[in-house]
Design an enzyme around this catalytic site. Structure first.
Site, mmCIF file in Angstrom:
data_model
loop_
_atom_site.group_PDB
_atom_site.id
_atom_site.type_symbol
_atom_site.label_atom_id
_atom_site.label_comp_id
_atom_site.label_asym_id
_atom_site.label_seq_id
_atom_site.Cartn_x
_atom_site.Cartn_y
_atom_site.Cartn_z
ATOM 1 N N GLY A 49 0.694 -1.458 -0.060
ATOM 2 C CA GLY A 49 0.433 0.280 -0.023
ATOM 3 C C GLY A 49 1.186 1.488 0.041
ATOM 4 O O GLY A 49 2.407 0.991 0.372
ATOM 5 N N TYR A 93 9.542 -3.473 3.674
ATOM 6 C CA TYR A 93 8.739 -3.299 2.433
ATOM 7 C C TYR A 93 9.742 -2.965 1.047
ATOM 8 O O TYR A 93 10.061 -3.950 -0.045
ATOM 9 C CB TYR A 93 7.432 -2.319 1.556
ATOM 10 C CG TYR A 93 6.902 -2.794 0.462
ATOM 11 C CD1 TYR A 93 6.308 -3.105 -0.089
ATOM 12 C CD2 TYR A 93 7.236 -1.412 0.206
ATOM 13 C CE1 TYR A 93 5.511 -2.864 -1.667
ATOM 14 C CE2 TYR A 93 7.180 -1.170 -1.809
ATOM 15 C CZ TYR A 93 5.982 -2.233 -2.077
ATOM 16 O OH TYR A 93 5.677 -1.418 -3.325
ATOM 17 N N LYS A 102 11.638 -6.122 -1.521
ATOM 18 C CA LYS A 102 11.851 -5.927 -2.770
ATOM 19 C C LYS A 102 13.085 -6.079 -3.325
ATOM 20 O O LYS A 102 13.400 -6.953 -4.686
ATOM 21 C CB LYS A 102 11.066 -4.730 -3.326
ATOM 22 C CG LYS A 102 9.727 -4.222 -3.003
ATOM 23 C CD LYS A 102 8.958 -5.161 -4.057
ATOM 24 C CE LYS A 102 7.155 -4.815 -3.773
ATOM 25 N NZ LYS A 102 6.039 -5.517 -4.709
ATOM 26 N N ARG A 141 7.787 13.816 -5.130
ATOM 27 C CA ARG A 141 7.603 12.820 -5.561
ATOM 28 C C ARG A 141 7.680 12.455 -7.509
ATOM 29 O O ARG A 141 7.145 13.939 -7.462
ATOM 30 C CB ARG A 141 6.212 12.062 -5.048
ATOM 31 C CG ARG A 141 6.477 11.579 -3.488
ATOM 32 C CD ARG A 141 7.137 10.500 -3.785
ATOM 33 N NE ARG A 141 7.193 9.782 -1.995
ATOM 34 C CZ ARG A 141 7.618 10.425 -0.761
ATOM 35 N NH1 ARG A 141 8.859 11.398 -1.091
ATOM 36 N NH2 ARG A 141 7.251 10.149 0.086
ATOM 37 N N ARG A 189 11.643 11.993 -3.784
ATOM 38 C CA ARG A 189 11.753 10.828 -4.532
ATOM 39 C C ARG A 189 11.876 11.129 -6.179
ATOM 40 O O ARG A 189 10.324 11.629 -6.231
ATOM 41 C CB ARG A 189 11.285 9.277 -4.699
ATOM 42 C CG ARG A 189 11.243 8.175 -5.097
ATOM 43 C CD ARG A 189 10.354 6.879 -5.000
ATOM 44 N NE ARG A 189 11.274 6.746 -3.071
ATOM 45 C CZ ARG A 189 10.631 5.954 -2.696
ATOM 46 N NH1 ARG A 189 9.219 5.494 -2.565
ATOM 47 N NH2 ARG A 189 11.352 5.541 -1.580
HETATM 48 P P1 NAD Z 1 -2.487 -3.989 -5.105
HETATM 49 O O1 NAD Z 1 -2.887 -4.061 -3.482
HETATM 50 O O2 NAD Z 1 -3.510 -2.752 -5.822
HETATM 51 O O3 NAD Z 1 -2.316 -5.214 -5.818
HETATM 52 C C1 NAD Z 1 -1.685 -7.097 -5.254
HETATM 53 C C2 NAD Z 1 -2.533 -7.342 -5.586
HETATM 54 O O4 NAD Z 1 -1.962 -8.902 -4.821
HETATM 55 C C3 NAD Z 1 -4.367 -7.307 -4.052
HETATM 56 O O5 NAD Z 1 -5.319 -7.974 -4.998
HETATM 57 C C4 NAD Z 1 -3.969 -8.505 -2.981
HETATM 58 O O6 NAD Z 1 -4.722 -8.937 -3.132
HETATM 59 C C5 NAD Z 1 -3.128 -9.268 -3.711
HETATM 60 N N1 NAD Z 1 -2.168 -10.238 -3.202
HETATM 61 C C6 NAD Z 1 -1.451 -9.984 -1.707
HETATM 62 N N2 NAD Z 1 -0.860 -11.558 -1.156
HETATM 63 C C7 NAD Z 1 -2.099 -11.919 -1.700
HETATM 64 C C8 NAD Z 1 -1.468 -13.869 -1.469
HETATM 65 N N3 NAD Z 1 -0.983 -14.358 -1.270
HETATM 66 N N4 NAD Z 1 -1.692 -14.418 -2.575
HETATM 67 C C9 NAD Z 1 -2.328 -13.633 -4.086
HETATM 68 N N5 NAD Z 1 -2.522 -12.623 -3.824
HETATM 69 C C10 NAD Z 1 -2.025 -11.392 -3.018
HETATM 70 O O7 NAD Z 1 -1.164 -3.308 -5.792
HETATM 71 P P2 NAD Z 1 -0.478 -2.582 -6.773
HETATM 72 O O8 NAD Z 1 -0.464 -1.262 -6.883
HETATM 73 O O9 NAD Z 1 -1.666 -2.666 -8.064
HETATM 74 O O10 NAD Z 1 0.667 -3.304 -6.939
HETATM 75 C C11 NAD Z 1 1.084 -4.093 -7.642
HETATM 76 C C12 NAD Z 1 2.585 -4.630 -7.815
HETATM 77 O O11 NAD Z 1 3.661 -3.374 -8.210
HETATM 78 C C13 NAD Z 1 3.150 -5.449 -6.627
HETATM 79 O O12 NAD Z 1 4.647 -6.265 -6.383
HETATM 80 C C14 NAD Z 1 3.453 -3.903 -5.589
HETATM 81 O O13 NAD Z 1 4.440 -4.087 -4.965
HETATM 82 C C15 NAD Z 1 4.299 -3.168 -7.010
HETATM 83 N N6 NAD Z 1 4.387 -1.936 -7.232
HETATM 84 C C16 NAD Z 1 3.238 -1.302 -6.723
HETATM 85 C C17 NAD Z 1 3.239 0.450 -6.926
HETATM 86 C C18 NAD Z 1 2.158 2.102 -6.698
HETATM 87 O O14 NAD Z 1 2.641 2.290 -6.864
HETATM 88 N N7 NAD Z 1 1.056 0.130 -7.540
HETATM 89 C C19 NAD Z 1 5.395 1.144 -6.569
HETATM 90 C C20 NAD Z 1 5.326 0.240 -7.018
HETATM 91 C C21 NAD Z 1 5.346 -1.065 -6.610
HETATM 92 N N1 GDD Z 2 -0.944 7.803 1.089
HETATM 93 C C1 GDD Z 2 -0.664 9.722 1.488
HETATM 94 N N2 GDD Z 2 -1.937 9.845 2.301
HETATM 95 N N3 GDD Z 2 0.092 9.893 1.247
HETATM 96 C C2 GDD Z 2 -0.173 11.520 1.690
HETATM 97 C C3 GDD Z 2 -1.394 11.453 2.056
HETATM 98 C C4 GDD Z 2 -2.246 11.007 2.551
HETATM 99 O O1 GDD Z 2 -3.693 11.490 2.610
HETATM 100 N N4 GDD Z 2 -1.394 12.980 2.285
HETATM 101 C C5 GDD Z 2 0.390 13.745 1.746
HETATM 102 N N5 GDD Z 2 0.738 12.344 1.664
HETATM 103 C C6 GDD Z 2 2.043 12.451 1.756
HETATM 104 C C7 GDD Z 2 2.873 11.004 2.001
HETATM 105 O O2 GDD Z 2 3.300 11.571 3.354
HETATM 106 C C8 GDD Z 2 3.997 10.379 1.239
HETATM 107 O O3 GDD Z 2 5.153 11.795 1.951
HETATM 108 C C9 GDD Z 2 3.664 11.354 0.097
HETATM 109 O O4 GDD Z 2 2.417 11.604 -0.132
HETATM 110 C C10 GDD Z 2 3.672 9.741 -1.293
HETATM 111 O O5 GDD Z 2 2.921 9.129 -0.313
HETATM 112 P P1 GDD Z 2 2.369 7.645 -1.034
HETATM 113 O O6 GDD Z 2 1.433 7.943 -2.264
HETATM 114 O O7 GDD Z 2 1.491 6.685 0.377
HETATM 115 O O8 GDD Z 2 3.744 7.105 -0.615
HETATM 116 P P2 GDD Z 2 4.894 6.620 -1.676
HETATM 117 O O9 GDD Z 2 5.598 7.422 -2.611
HETATM 118 O O10 GDD Z 2 6.441 7.395 -0.336
HETATM 119 O O11 GDD Z 2 5.490 5.291 -2.330
HETATM 120 C C11 GDD Z 2 4.937 4.489 -3.018
HETATM 121 O O12 GDD Z 2 5.261 4.749 -3.687
HETATM 122 C C12 GDD Z 2 6.425 3.566 -3.883
HETATM 123 C C13 GDD Z 2 7.037 3.289 -5.502
HETATM 124 O O13 GDD Z 2 7.573 4.931 -5.391
HETATM 125 C C14 GDD Z 2 3.864 3.666 -1.982
HETATM 126 O O14 GDD Z 2 2.859 2.676 -2.536
HETATM 127 C C15 GDD Z 2 5.598 2.170 -2.423
HETATM 128 O O15 GDD Z 2 4.323 1.433 -1.487
HETATM 129 C C16 GDD Z 2 5.595 2.339 -3.908
HETATM 130 O O16 GDD Z 2 6.381 0.712 -3.673
#
Ligand code: NAD
Ligand code: GDD
Length: 333
Positions: free
Chosen positions: A80, A151, A155, A224, A288
């Site tokens: 998440g 996390y 990865k 970001r 980032r």
């Molecule tokens: P998401 O949470 O919407 O999707 C991930 C899915 O994996 C979920 O539907 C969840 O139920 C499923 N899952 C979790 N545990 C499982 C298990 N044990 N068996 C089967 N399914 C399982 O997240 P997303 O945004 O679609 O991310 C997809 C991939 O991309 C992930 O590996 C995530 O770490 C990676 N990623 C996403 C982001 C982003 O910003 N969305 C950034 C960097 C990396």
């Molecule tokens: N989630 C969230 N919700 N973030 C907020 C909010 C809010 O209401 N308000 C401000 N932010 C700020 C967070 O504090 C953080 O500094 C920035 O927005 C970005 O937050 P996220 O989008 O939650 O995550 P991230 O960019 O730090 O990391 C995400 O991206 C990675 C890849 O670049 C995460 O989703 C990671 O799981 C992912 O791998």
């Protein structure tokens, strides 16, 4: 090609759901989508896809999932935004069971021509992300290792395991490091949502309730880049089918502060809100951004959808979700 079996782990999630939809659009007929969630909680479900509910932490489920597969996309992870990953480090690290067992099963299947793994910009060394005026992150900045606790370590370990499965076992694994991906059909409430969806929801809440304030995590000056889902899908296809063997950035290089992200959403919504900064909320790194030199060199392409354009689509989808779930009444009001 279109009759080959394509397997998508995490197909009930945000990116996995879009990937399945994209594969169908591109003419693939044999798609198996697996997720741990009940199907009625998947973001996108298609009747002509083999939809499987299974826990991919278990090796036997991965074996069944990968049977006869020509291509495997592992997008399943317990993940998440910052609010989730800061508070659930052990759960995030347990995704290593998914990563490991999917690799083992794909190798054992003996049919897999390509294996795609979704890594994250969270693998990058935290020391390089202290300043909001961040130097964009190059692929080599992952080492020496100091990734996001929990996390990010999972990865980094899993992308390394992809490398060794390729080198030692000949599994054609490809790895992309996604930078914050956003778009419709993803998490927008409940604690796992990332900033783009969270800000949309908060602006919609303010608009609908008439209470014109917004809580922003941190001081709003953190930076970001955000990649729209369509760019993510293009990149997955190019990387999965290309010859880039090392993990590569897949992210936008349009850097914004969180305040600028809020400006964009306010502008789309046609509203101005009073901002309240919560300095105790999860913040993550100060800055980032993705250095796209390598992907441009190797693919002649990099993500290029403007944040404003992608956010319009995202806001419209979340608005509809919000109104159909809560009506025009504020949550908790
Ligand atoms: P998401 O949470 O919407 O999707 C991930 C899915 O994996 C979920 O539907 C969840 O139920 C499923 N899952 C979790 N545990 C499982 C298990 N044990 N068996 C089967 N399914 C399982 O997240 P997303 O945004 O679609 O991310 C997809 C991939 O991309 C992930 O590996 C995530 O770490 C990676 N990623 C996403 C982001 C982003 O910003 N969305 C950034 C960097 C990396
Ligand atoms: N989630 C969230 N919700 N973030 C907020 C909010 C809010 O209401 N308000 C401000 N932010 C700020 C967070 O504090 C953080 O500094 C920035 O927005 C970005 O937050 P996220 O989008 O939650 O995550 P991230 O960019 O730090 O990391 C995400 O991206 C990675 C890849 O670049 C995460 O989703 C990671 O799981 C992912 O791998």
């Amino acid at each position: 090609m279109s009759d080959k079996l394509i397997v998508v782990g995490g197909g009930g999630g945000f990116i996995g759901g879009h990937l399945v939809a994209d594969l169908r659009r591109r003419g693939f007929k044999e798609i198996r989508s697996i997720d741990i969630k009940p199907v009625d909680e998947w973001y996108q479900v298609f009747d002509d896809v083999e939809n499987v509910v299974a826990d991919l932490k278990l090796l036997e489920n991965c074996r069944t999932a990968c049977e006869d597969a020509a291509e495997v996309y592992n997008l399943a992870a317990d993940m998440g935004g910052m609010g989730f990953i800061e508070a659930n480090k052990a759960a995030c690290m347990l995704s290593v069971l998914i990563s490991t067992h999917m690799l083992m099963a794909a190798r054992e299947a003996g049919t897999v021509q390509r294996f795609f793994y979704s890594s994250s910009a969270c693998v990058y060394n935290a020391e390089k992300q202290k300043d909001e005026h961040v130097t964009p992150l190059k692929e080599e900045d992952a080492y020496p290792a100091l990734p996001e606790d929990g996390y990010g370590w999972e990865k980094l370990f899993s992308e390394r395991m992809c490398r060794h499965f390729r080198e030692d076992f000949g599994l054609e694994a490809r790895v992309a490091r996604f930078h914050n991906v956003y778009g419709p059909e993803g998490t927008w409430e409940g604690g796992r949502e990332k900033a783009p969806a969270a800000i949309c929801r908060k602006v919609i809440e303010a608009k609908v309730s008439g209470k014109h304030t917004i809580e922003i995590w941190g001081d709003g000056k953190q930076t970001r880049s955000f990649m729209y889902i369509d760019d993510c899908l293009t990149g997955i296809d190019k990387i999965a089918h290309g010859d880039i063997l090392e993990p590569i950035n897949l992210g936008s290089d349009e850097l914004v502060t969180i305040n600028q992200l809020v400006d964009i959403v306010e502008d789309i919504a046609g509203i101005k809100l009073q901002r309240q900064y919560n300095l105790d909320a999860p913040k993550g790194v100060n800055g980032r951004n993705s250095d796209n030199t390598r992907i441009e060199e190797l693919l002649g392409w990099s993500p290029n959808i403007r944040l404003r354009d992608g956010m319009e689509q995202t806001y419209a989808w979340i608005y509809d979700q919000y109104v159909s779930k809560y009506g025009t009444k504020a949550v908790g009001a």
